[in-house]
Design a protein around this motif. Structure first.
Motif, PDB file in Angstrom:
ATOM      1  N   THR A   5       7.046  -5.457  -1.093  1.00  0.00           N
ATOM      2  CA  THR A   5       7.044  -4.040  -0.733  1.00  0.00           C
ATOM      3  C   THR A   5       5.771  -3.321  -1.157  1.00  0.00           C
ATOM      4  OG1 THR A   5       8.097  -3.365  -2.820  1.00  0.00           O
ATOM      5  CG2 THR A   5       9.553  -3.995  -0.994  1.00  0.00           C
ATOM      6  N   GLY A   6       5.059  -3.867  -2.155  1.00  0.00           N
ATOM      7  CA  GLY A   6       3.844  -3.244  -2.650  1.00  0.00           C
ATOM      8  C   GLY A   6       4.081  -2.111  -3.621  1.00  0.00           C
ATOM      9  N   ASP A   7       5.356  -1.802  -3.933  1.00  0.00           N
ATOM     10  CA  ASP A   7       5.622  -0.711  -4.874  1.00  0.00           C
ATOM     11  C   ASP A   7       6.032  -1.253  -6.243  1.00  0.00           C
ATOM     12  OD1 ASP A   7       8.371  -1.379  -4.767  1.00  0.00           O
ATOM     13  OD2 ASP A   7       8.721   0.033  -3.136  1.00  0.00           O
ATOM     14  N   ASP A   8       6.419  -0.359  -7.146  1.00  0.00           N
ATOM     15  CA  ASP A   8       6.717  -0.743  -8.530  1.00  0.00           C
ATOM     16  C   ASP A   8       8.189  -1.061  -8.778  1.00  0.00           C
ATOM     17  OD1 ASP A   8       4.071  -0.305  -8.950  1.00  0.00           O
ATOM     18  OD2 ASP A   8       4.319   1.587 -10.006  1.00  0.00           O
ATOM     19  N   SER A   9       9.002  -1.177  -7.743  1.00  0.00           N
ATOM     20  CA  SER A   9      10.430  -1.440  -7.935  1.00  0.00           C
ATOM     21  C   SER A   9      10.674  -2.950  -8.062  1.00  0.00           C
ATOM     22  CB  SER A   9      11.244  -0.894  -6.760  1.00  0.00           C
ATOM     23  OG  SER A   9      10.846  -1.502  -5.546  1.00  0.00           O
ATOM     24  N   VAL A  10      11.054  -3.369  -9.270  1.00  0.00           N
ATOM     25  CA  VAL A  10      11.334  -4.779  -9.539  1.00  0.00           C
ATOM     26  C   VAL A  10      12.698  -4.901 -10.224  1.00  0.00           C
ATOM     27  CG1 VAL A  10       8.893  -5.388  -9.743  1.00  0.00           C
ATOM     28  CG2 VAL A  10      10.173  -4.752 -11.785  1.00  0.00           C
TER      29      VAL A  10
END
Length: 201
Positions: free
Chosen positions: A191-196
């Motif tokens: 996704t390229g975002d910071d949600s892990v």
């Protein structure tokens, strides 16, 4: 194994592609490296809770003899052009070498059957002011797939592709080695975002 057991080096040849050329990466694990890490390793790895060791603080970890990975960002090859905000960020495949472990057949089976490993944790450890080790930094990977396995005589090499990454680095007081805080970064490759879904210890 007793200190001094490993008298020969292990050599792995790993093919890879670079700019359309097929090359071969040579990875050498010296006997001195294996001996030095027998009793007090600097780096340990937990692969889905499958590994075992005699390390009292890290019984589900094994010594990590070699680690390579990195993060890169796509940029325009022309240095006169500014960086493009739309350039994708890439997490390179993880290359790691561990001593032979009874979990190796299970890990190879995971590769053959494309079974994901929820979490891989790599801890950089050091001695604190007391008699216990402290985690200086931790590299955590989520949604992992083993894509290559190379057996040595004493060690095994794995190449792993991951969808999530997190790095946590601790701060310590220089006088007595007590923890004073930490900082971390993380991102989801897809996704390229910071949600892990992963977290450090």
């Amino acid at each position: 194994m007793a200190q001094g057991t490993y008298s020969r080096e292990e050599v792995f040849y790993l093919p890879y592609e670079h700019n359309g050329n097929f090359l071969e990466k040579k990875i050498v694990i010296a006997g001195e490296t294996m001996n030095r890490n027998t009793n007090t390793p600097d780096r340990v790895v937990d692969i889905g809770g499958l590994l075992k060791s005699t390390l009292s603080q890290y019984p589900d970890h094994n010594r990590l003899l070699y680690l390579e990975y990195g993060i890169s960002c796509d940029v325009n090859p022309d240095v006169t052009n500014p960086l493009q905000p739309a350039g994708s960020v890439k997490l390179a495949n993880i290359i790691l070498v561990i001593p032979r472990d009874s979990a190796i057949p299970t890990l190879v089976q995971y590769m053959r059957k494309k079974v994901p490993i929820d979490k891989i944790s790599i801890k950089d450890i050091g001695w604190s002011g007391g008699d216990q080790t402290e985690i200086r930094s931790e590299h955590v990977f989520g949604k992992n797939y083993i894509i290559d396995w190379r057996p040595g005589f004493f060690t095994d090499l794995f190449v792993i592709r991951s969808e999530e990454w997190l790095l946590k680095v601790g701060d310590y007081d220089q006088s007595d080695a007590t923890p004073t805080g930490s900082n971390e970064d993380k991102f989801n490759v897809r996704t390229g975002d910071d949600s892990v879904t992963i977290a450090a210890s």
